[in-house]
Design an enzyme around this catalytic site. Structure first.
Site, mmCIF file in Angstrom:
data_model
loop_
_atom_site.group_PDB
_atom_site.id
_atom_site.type_symbol
_atom_site.label_atom_id
_atom_site.label_comp_id
_atom_site.label_asym_id
_atom_site.label_seq_id
_atom_site.Cartn_x
_atom_site.Cartn_y
_atom_site.Cartn_z
ATOM 1 N N GLY A 89 0.858 -1.241 -0.034
ATOM 2 C CA GLY A 89 -0.095 -0.017 -0.058
ATOM 3 C C GLY A 89 0.795 1.118 -0.087
ATOM 4 N N GLY A 156 0.509 -8.881 -3.306
ATOM 5 C CA GLY A 156 0.496 -10.160 -3.793
ATOM 6 C C GLY A 156 1.589 -10.993 -3.952
ATOM 7 N N GLY A 182 4.818 -7.775 4.531
ATOM 8 C CA GLY A 182 4.589 -8.780 3.451
ATOM 9 C C GLY A 182 5.545 -8.703 2.449
ATOM 10 N N THR A 209 5.670 1.035 6.614
ATOM 11 C CA THR A 209 4.316 0.613 7.081
ATOM 12 C C THR A 209 3.499 1.883 7.675
ATOM 13 O OG1 THR A 209 2.991 -0.436 8.859
ATOM 14 C CG2 THR A 209 5.237 -0.461 9.200
ATOM 15 N N ASP A 211 1.019 2.141 9.424
ATOM 16 C CA ASP A 211 0.618 1.745 10.809
ATOM 17 C C ASP A 211 1.768 1.810 11.985
ATOM 18 O OD1 ASP A 211 -1.860 1.410 9.902
ATOM 19 O OD2 ASP A 211 -1.711 -0.796 9.908
ATOM 20 N N MET A 254 -6.528 4.710 9.980
ATOM 21 C CA MET A 254 -5.625 3.589 9.727
ATOM 22 C C MET A 254 -5.111 2.828 11.133
ATOM 23 S SD MET A 254 -5.166 6.144 7.594
ATOM 24 C CE MET A 254 -3.568 6.837 7.750
ATOM 25 N N ARG A 256 -4.853 -1.502 11.284
ATOM 26 C CA ARG A 256 -5.287 -2.854 11.226
ATOM 27 C C ARG A 256 -4.949 -3.633 12.638
ATOM 28 N NH1 ARG A 256 -6.720 -5.633 6.583
ATOM 29 N NH2 ARG A 256 -5.983 -7.426 7.750
ATOM 30 N N ILE A 368 -5.023 10.251 3.406
ATOM 31 C CA ILE A 368 -3.939 10.422 4.170
ATOM 32 C C ILE A 368 -2.679 9.683 3.595
ATOM 33 C CG2 ILE A 368 -2.867 9.645 6.306
ATOM 34 C CD1 ILE A 368 -5.645 10.379 7.488
#
Length: 458
Positions: A89, A156, A182, A209, A211, A254, A256, A368
């Site tokens: 992302g 992916g 990932g 990230t 987050d 955000m 998760r 954002i």
């Protein structure tokens, strides 16, 4: 994750002995030792408290390898070809990292062949047909002012064998991977496949990230920009809430699995009455439950503002709802929509109690993610990129760069993906949130906070 920090292996893999004089060696010879200068042979202590050190007794203290330039390097810059890929992302600062990588490689090491692979790991796979971009100092000039990534991105898994085949065909010596957990797992598998083939190709990650959930890092790049931008939505939501009778605003941010953005944004703006994060479960109903406390806040104050991380309240969904969620392209389970659930339950509860309600819901997440980095993150991205280049040219591989205890360090990828950095419900950050909002430490009976791993929380 290792059972204890004593079992953690901080050693970083290297491709071989460093025998090539570094172009930066003359600069390093002029450098003088100081509190702010770490010599290349020094290490950064893992512990930062006396009690932690004393518990270890007389044994060697765990430490991380210091980042920075070396006087001798592994790769000959004149014969080095570099690849850069961005995955996952969007996050503020990706273009800053790309620009700084290219600038450092070109200007200080003299590397002239730098290629950008388009659209994440897809860019290595022939069937997608993505072209490869030649990156130069001129081509990356000005990209730091742009959001997103000039190379494109995707999620992916791809065939690791085909990825390494592509690196070999193109004669790539070093691959820089900019991505989240990932993507870093993918980079680790790439490095392992390279090792099985016994090829001298370095793989170095710049972990991304929004987050802020990567362990063994003080902070991930883009995070400061993200929570700064989130404060705009909180400010607007507060105006909406207090401008109408029975005004309640809900802002979903955000996060998760980790509630850092919600916590920091709420503290920065200091307007929130409730902050809901994944690490601290809550109950809607019953004595002291969220809805009862929310009604009391609206009665006494006339309005209320709720800030919720996207991963908050997942325990409130039915088992069928939780098990029925699909997974995204990266294999992550799609979260249930806590924003929708909050709107439904708040609306029904106020109606059942005959209370007027003017509910506003704001989700600024994608806005954002796409903004350019703020000045702090711009500087941080540049310094991370410089550290990544120094590590890669010195032959380090299967590692990421980061900052620990305010020092830039090398971290094995396996540690960077071993657990998550999470808000510790017993830590200073969460207690600052409780003090700022005035919300109860527990919202509802039986809503017990999770136990955060010893080295995955703040």
């Amino acid at each position: 994750m290792a059972s204890s920090d004593a079992d953690i292996d901080f050693e970083v893999r290297t491709l071989g002995p460093r025998t090539v004089p570094s172009p930066l060696a003359p600069l390093l010879e002029r450098r003088r030792t100081s509190h702010h200068a770490v010599e290349e042979g020094d290490r950064i202590l893992f512990d930062d408290t006396r009690s932690s050190s004393e518990r270890r007794g007389d044994g060697e203290l765990p430490s991380l390898e210091a980042a920075g330039p070396r006087r001798k390097i592994f790769f000959d810059p004149s014969k080095t070809r570099v690849g850069i890929v961005t995955c996952g992302g969007l996050c503020p600062g990706i273009n800053n990292v790309i620009r700084a990588l290219v600038s450092e490689l070109t200007t200080h090491y003299g590397v002239r062949r730098i290629h950008g692979f388009r659209n994440g790991y897809q860019g290595f796979i022939p069937e997608y047909g993505h072209d490869v971009v030649d990156l130069t100092v001129e081509s990356v000039d000005g990209i730091a002012a742009l959001g997103g990534t000039i190379l494109g991105s995707s999620r992916g898994e791809q065939d690791i064998g085909q990825v390494v085949d592509c690196l070999e065909r193109m004669g790539i010596s070093i691959l820089f991977v900019i991505g989240g957990d990932g993507s870093m797992r993918g980079a680790q598998r790439i490095a392992e496949e390279i090792g099985r083939r016994d090829r001298p190709i370095g793989v170095v990650g710049v972990p991304k990230t929004i987050d802020n959930d990567i362990p063994f890092l003080d902070q991930s790049f883009g995070f400061q920009t993200a929570f700064s931008e989130a404060t705009r939505s909180i400010r607007s939501a507060k105006v909406e809430a207090r401008s109408a009778p029975g005004g309640v605003s809900v802002v979903k941010l955000m996060g998760r699995h980790s509630g850092f953005i919600a916590c920091y944004a709420a503290l920065a703006q200091n307007d929130a009455d409730f902050v809901l994060i994944p690490e601290v479960p809550f109950a809607f109903d019953g004595p002291g439950g969220f809805l009862e406390v929310l009604r009391a806040k609206v009665r006494s104050q006339g309005h209320a503002l709720v800030v919720a991380a996207e991963g908050a309240g997942q325990e409130l969904f039915t088992e069928a709802e939780a098990e029925g969620g699909l997974v995204d392209a990266s294999g992550n389970k799609r979260l249930q929509d806590v924003g929708r659930l909050l709107r439904q339950r708040i609306t029904a509860d106020f109606a059942a109690h005959g209370m007027e309600l003017n509910l506003r819901y704001i989700d600024p997440s994608y806005v954002i993610r796409s903004v350019p980095a703020n000045p702090y993150d711009s500087v941080y991205c540049t310094r991370l990129a410089h550290a990544a280049v120094h590590a890669a040219m010195a032959g380090r591989t299967n590692m990421v760069v980061g900052r620990w205890r305010r020092r830039f360090v090398h971290i094995p990828i396996q540690l960077a993906v071993s657990t998550r950095n999470r808000v510790d419900p017993n830590g200073d950050l969460w207690w600052s949130v409780l003090e700022a909002t005035g919300q109860p430490a527990s919202l509802g009976e039986g809503a017990e906070a999770i136990e955060v791993p010893a080295f995955g929380g703040q």
